[in-house]
Scaffold this active site. Structure first.
Site, PDB file in Angstrom:
ATOM      1  N   LYS A  80      -3.691  -3.633   2.203  1.00  0.00           N
ATOM      2  CA  LYS A  80      -2.453  -3.616   1.398  1.00  0.00           C
ATOM      3  C   LYS A  80      -1.044  -4.024   2.072  1.00  0.00           C
ATOM      4  O   LYS A  80       0.041  -4.549   1.251  1.00  0.00           O
ATOM      5  CB  LYS A  80      -2.502  -1.736   1.346  1.00  0.00           C
ATOM      6  N   GLU A  89       3.655   3.871  -5.547  1.00  0.00           N
ATOM      7  CA  GLU A  89       2.835   4.887  -5.627  1.00  0.00           C
ATOM      8  C   GLU A  89       1.639   4.890  -4.734  1.00  0.00           C
ATOM      9  O   GLU A  89       1.573   3.629  -4.139  1.00  0.00           O
ATOM     10  CB  GLU A  89       1.949   4.920  -7.132  1.00  0.00           C
ATOM     11  N   SER A 129     -12.099  -4.221   3.371  1.00  0.00           N
ATOM     12  CA  SER A 129     -10.533  -4.059   2.951  1.00  0.00           C
ATOM     13  C   SER A 129      -9.845  -3.205   3.678  1.00  0.00           C
ATOM     14  O   SER A 129      -8.737  -3.242   3.820  1.00  0.00           O
ATOM     15  CB  SER A 129     -10.518  -3.884   1.311  1.00  0.00           C
TER      16      SER A 129
END
Lengths: 292, 429
Positions: free
Chosen positions: B116, B138, B405
Site C-alpha cells: 500500500k 478509506e 503483498s
C-alpha cells in the site's frame, strides 16, 4: 436545443406557472417505502396538498454517496422493509391517481442499469412519472439515458455544482430537461443555516449559459429547511428543493408532521407582494449574506 | 527499461489532452490509459466531484511527465519504503505445489508492511504538488489507512481515515497504529459498516471539503483517474520483479499470481507482464465459506457488471442493483467490487480469476509459515493457496511468481483464534 425546458415537460410547465405568479416552485423530496410503502404514498400526497408544486420521490439505494445521515437512514429502513424497484412504479401510479403535481424519481444509477434503462423509462412513463433526477450520473456517462428520455419524452434533471466549469454548466444546461438541479453548496444532503452564497453565484452562472428563468429553469437544492430559506432562494432561482427537513419531519411525527412542515415551507412560495413584510425580511437577510 | 524513475513504463500511454505539451505515446499493447477499460471504468460520481477529479487527472498527467517527480518518488522508495523489495524462492513450500518453482515478490518487507505504501507515497507527493493540506482515505484491513497516516505524518498533513465500525473492531491494533501516527480514525456506522461504507463516507467528506482535501484512494477501483493512477504507482512491483526473475531464472515466469480485492497489488504485478502473452496471469478472489455459498467476496467469479463507487465493473449485487455484503476472513479482500481493469482483463481472457476459500487461504498461510519462516498477510495467503493449485496444474517445469503483498503481523488475532493458538489448544497444532 436548449434543455432545462420543454414545452412538453409538465415539470417545466409547473415551474413556468409559478414564475408567472411572481414566485417559484417548491420541490419536495421523500424516499419511497419510508417508513413503509403506504405511508410514503400518503406523505407524498400530503406534500402536494400543503403547497408542494413538484414531487421528487427517492429510490432507496444501498450506497447513497450524495446523501446525509437523515436520508441515508430512511433509505436503509426502506430497504430493510423490503423495498424493490417495482414499488417505485406502484408509488408513482398511486400518487398520480390522487394529485396532478408532476412526479420525478431521484435515483442513483446502478439500479436503473440493472433494471434496463429502456424498460425503466417505459414503465415510469406508463405509471405517469415525469422523469429522473440522477445524482451520480453526469451527462458524460448518460448516452443510454439521453436516448431513452428522448424517445419517451421523460425529463432528465442533471446536477450543477459550484465547482462546475463553464463548459460543464453549458453542457448540463443543454441536456437537462425539466430543470437544472443547482447544488447550493459543496456537500451532501442535510439542513444548513446558510445556503445562499454559493447558490446565488451558481444560479447566476447558469443564467449566463442560457438557463434564463423563462424558457429554462434552475432549482436550488441541498440545505434548505425553512420557509424563509425557500423565499430567499426563490428571490434568485426558479425553484427550491427540500429533502432532509421533510424526511426528518416524517420520521419524527408521521404524515401530519410532514404535512405541517410542507405548509411551513410553502409559505416561502407565496407570491411577492402577498406578504411584503416577509419579503422585506428576506431581502434584508439576502443583503446580509451577500456582504458576509 | 529505466530504473531511475519509480514510474518507469515501457508501454505507458497517455492520451489526455489536459496537459499541453505532455508527451503522448501510443500503446503497442494492452495497457489502457483510462477512463475506460473496454466497457468498464468511467466516472459515475456527483457533479460536485468532477472538478476535483479533473484537477487530479491533470496533476497526475503533469507529474508523470515530470522527471523531477519520478526521481523524488524513487528516492523516497529507496530511503523510506526500502525498495527495491527482494524476491525469495521458496522450495520447501513449493514441494507442496507439484514441484513447480515458486518465487515470492516480497512486498511484505516494505515499510508499513504491505504494497500500500507504493501508492500512498505517490499520491501524497501529488497532494503536496496541488497544494492541498488535508488527506482522507478509506481502509478495510487498515493497511491502506496505516500507510496513509504514515505519509501524512511524514509530510505534515492533516489526516482522517474512514473505517467501517466492524473493521475497527476486528483490526483494533491498526486503529491504534493510525492514531499513534497522528491520524483521526472515524468509525463508520452506516450501511454494512465495512469497507464499502467507509468509501461512501470518504466520498461524502471529499464532496464537502474538496477545496482543502485530497482523497488518497487505496486501490485500482473508483472513478477515473484512480484506477489508472493507482496502477501506475503500483506497477513498480512488477517492473522490479520482472527483471529480478529473469536474472534468477534466465527467463520470464510461466505464471504470475496475486490476490484480488479491489486489485491494486495484482494490477501492480500484472502490468509489467501484460504484453508478454507467454506469461499467464492469475488473480485469486476471496471465496469466504465458498463461492457457491452466500458468504464470499468473489466479485468476478460470481458478480455481474454494474456501477459502484464511481466506476462500472463487476459487482456483487441483488437483482435490483443493491450492493450485496461480501464476506471474507481477510478484511482487505472483503469488498463487493473490483477494479475496472480487472473486469476488462477477465472479459478479454488475458487474466484468469479464481476463488480461494477462507480455509484454503489459512492452510497456505500456515504452510508458508512452517516451511519457509515467512508469515504472510491473510490477503496474500489467497495468492499462495492459488499457487499451490497452479503448480500442480502447470507441472514441475513451471515457474510461478507470487506477489506476497503484505505481512501477517496484523492478522495474529485472527490466525490465533482460527488455529486455536492462544491457549492450551496450541499444543494440538
Amino acid at each position: 436545443m436548449s434543455g432545462a425546458s420543454s414545452s412538453t415537460s409538465p415539470v417545466a410547465a409547473r415551474i413556468s406557472q409559478r414564475r408567472d405568479d411572481g414566485t417559484g416552485a417548491l420541490v419536495g423530496y421523500l424516499p419511497i417505502g419510508f417508513p413503509d410503502l403506504d405511508t410514503s404514498i400518503e406523505a407524498a400526497v400530503a406534500l402536494v396538498e400543503n403547497g408542494v408544486d413538484i414531487l421528487e420521490l427517492g429510490l432507496p439505494y444501498s450506497d447513497p454517496v450524495m446523501d446525509g445521515p437523515v436520508i441515508q437512514a430512511a433509505a436503509q429502513q426502506s430497504l430493510a422493509n423490503g423495498f424493490k424497484l417495482r414499488h417505485a412504479f406502484d408509488a408513482v401510479r398511486a400518487v398520480k391517481e390522487r394529485v396532478s403535481a408532476p412526479v420525478l424519481l431521484m435515483t442513483y444509477w446502478n439500479p436503473i442499469i440493472q433494471f434496463g434503462v429502456d424498460s425503466f423509462a417505459d414503465q415510469l412513463q406508463a405509471a405517469g412519472g415525469a422523469g429522473l433526477i440522477t445524482p451520480d450520473l453526469v451527462p458524460d456517462e448518460a448516452t443510454g439515458w439521453l436516448a431513452a428520455s428522448d424517445r419517451t419524452g421523460l425529463d432528465r434533471v442533471f446536477l450543477a455544482a459550484p465547482s462546475s466549469s463553464e463548459t460543464r454548466l453549458r453542457r448540463t444546461a443543454e441536456v437537462s430537461r425539466g430543470f437544472v438541479y443547482a447544488v447550493s453548496t459543496m456537500g451532501i444532503t442535510g439542513a444548513r443555516a446558510d445556503v445562499d452564497r454559493a447558490a446565488r453565484g451558481l444560479v447566476g452562472r447558469l443564467r449566463d449559459v442560457g438557463v434564463d428563468g423563462e424558457s429554462a429553469f434552475t432549482c436550488v437544492g441541498i440545505g434548505i429547511s425553512t420557509g424563509k430559506q425557500v423565499r430567499e432562494v426563490l428571490g434568485y432561482a426558479d425553484g427550491a428543493i427540500v429533502g432532509s427537513a421533510l424526511v426528518a419531519a416524517l420520521a419524527e411525527g408521521g404524515v401530519s408532521a410532514v404535512a405541517a412542515c410542507a405548509a411551513g415551507l410553502s409559505e416561502g412560495t407565496a407570491p411577492v407582494g402577498a406578504d411584503d413584510a416577509i419579503a422585506a425580511v428576506a431581502d434584508v437577510a439576502r443583503e446580509g449574506s451577500v456582504s458576509a | 527499461m529505466t530504473d531511475t524513475s519509480a514510474l518507469s513504463s515501457a508501454t505507458h500511454t497517455s492520451t489526455t489532452q489536459t496537459v499541453p505539451g505532455a508527451p503522448v505515446e501510443v500503446s503497442a499493447g494492452l495497457q489502457q490509459p483510462g477512463p475506460y477499460f473496454g466497457e468498464y471504468g468511467g466516472r459515475f460520481v456527483p457533479e460536485s466531484l468532477i472538478a476535483a477529479l479533473d484537477e487530479l487527472t491533470a496533476a497526475w498527467e503533469a507529474a508523470k511527465a515530470d522527471p523531477a517527480f519520478g526521481l523524488e518518488l524513487s528516492d523516497l522508495h529507496r530511503t523510506y519504503t526500502g525498495r527495491p523489495s527482494i524476491i525469495t524462492e521458496v522450495p520447501r513450500f513449493a514441494a507442496h505445489a507439484g514441484g513447480a518453482r515458486i518465487i515470492l515478490k516480497r512486498e511484505d518487507l516494505n515499510h508499513t508492511g504491505s504494497h500500500k505504501i507504493n501508492n500512498v507515497l505517490g499520491q501524497a507527493l501529488l497532494t503536496k504538488r496541488i497544494g492541498k493540506t488535508r488527506v482522507i482515505a478509506e481502509t478495510g484491513a487498515g493497511q491502506h489507512g496505516v500507510a496513509t497516516a504514515t505519509a501524512a505524518a511524514l509530510f505534515g498533513m492533516d489526516c482522517v481515515i474512514y473505517m467501517g465500525e466492524v473493521d475497527t473492531e476486528r483490526q483494533a491494533l491498526n486503529v491504534a497504529r493510525m492514531r499513534l501516527l497522528g491520524a483521526e480514525v472515524v468509525a463508520v456506522t452506516s450501511g454494512s459498516r465495512t469497507l464499502k461504507d467507509a468509501i461512501n463516507d470518504a466520498m461524502r467528506d471529499w464532496v464537502t471539503n474538496v477545496e482543502t482535501t485530497n482523497y488518497i484512494f487505496g486501490t485500482v477501483a473508483g472513478p477515473h483517474p484512480f484506477p489508472a493512477m493507482v496502477r501506475d504507482l503500483q506497477r513498480i512491483i512488477g517492473d522490479e520483479a520482472r527483471e529480478q526473475v529473469i536474472e534468477l531464472t534466465g527467463s520470464l515466469p510461466s505464471a504470475v499470481a496475486a490476490c484480488v480485492g479491489g486489485g491494486s497489488n495484482a494490477m501492480g504485478i500484472f502490468t509489467a507482464f501484460i504484453d508478454d502473452p507467454e506469461v499467464a496471469l492469475y488473480g485469486y478472489e476471496a471465496a469466504g465459506d465458498g463461492a457457491d455459498t452466500p458468504r464470499h467476496a468473489a466479485t468476478i467469479t460470481k458478480g455481474r457488471p454494474g456501477v459502484l463507487h464511481g466506476a462500472r465493473s463487476y459487482l456483487l449485487q441483488d437483482e435490483d442493483g443493491q450492493t450485496v455484503e461480501s464476506h471474507s476472513i481477510s478484511a482487505g479482500l472483503d469488498y463487493p467490487g473490483v477494479g475496472p481493469e480487472h473486469a476488462w482483463l477477465a472479459d478479454i481472457g488475458r487474466a484468469n480469476y479464481r476463488p480461494i476459500t477462507d480455509a484454503q487461504a489459512m492452510n497456505a498461510l500456515r504452510l508458508l509459515s512452517r516451511t519457509e519462516g515467512i508469515i504472510p498477510a491473510i490477503e496474500s495467503a489467497h495468492a499462495l493457496a492459488g499457487a499451490l493449485e497452479l503448480g500442480k496444474e502447470l507441472g514441475p517445469e513451471s515457474v510461478i511468481l507470487v506477489n506476497l503483498s503484505g505481512r501477517g503481523d496484523k492478522d495474529m488475532t485472527t490466525a490465533g483464534t482460527y488455529f486455536d493458538l492462544l491457549d492450551a489448544g496450541a499444543e494440538q497444532q
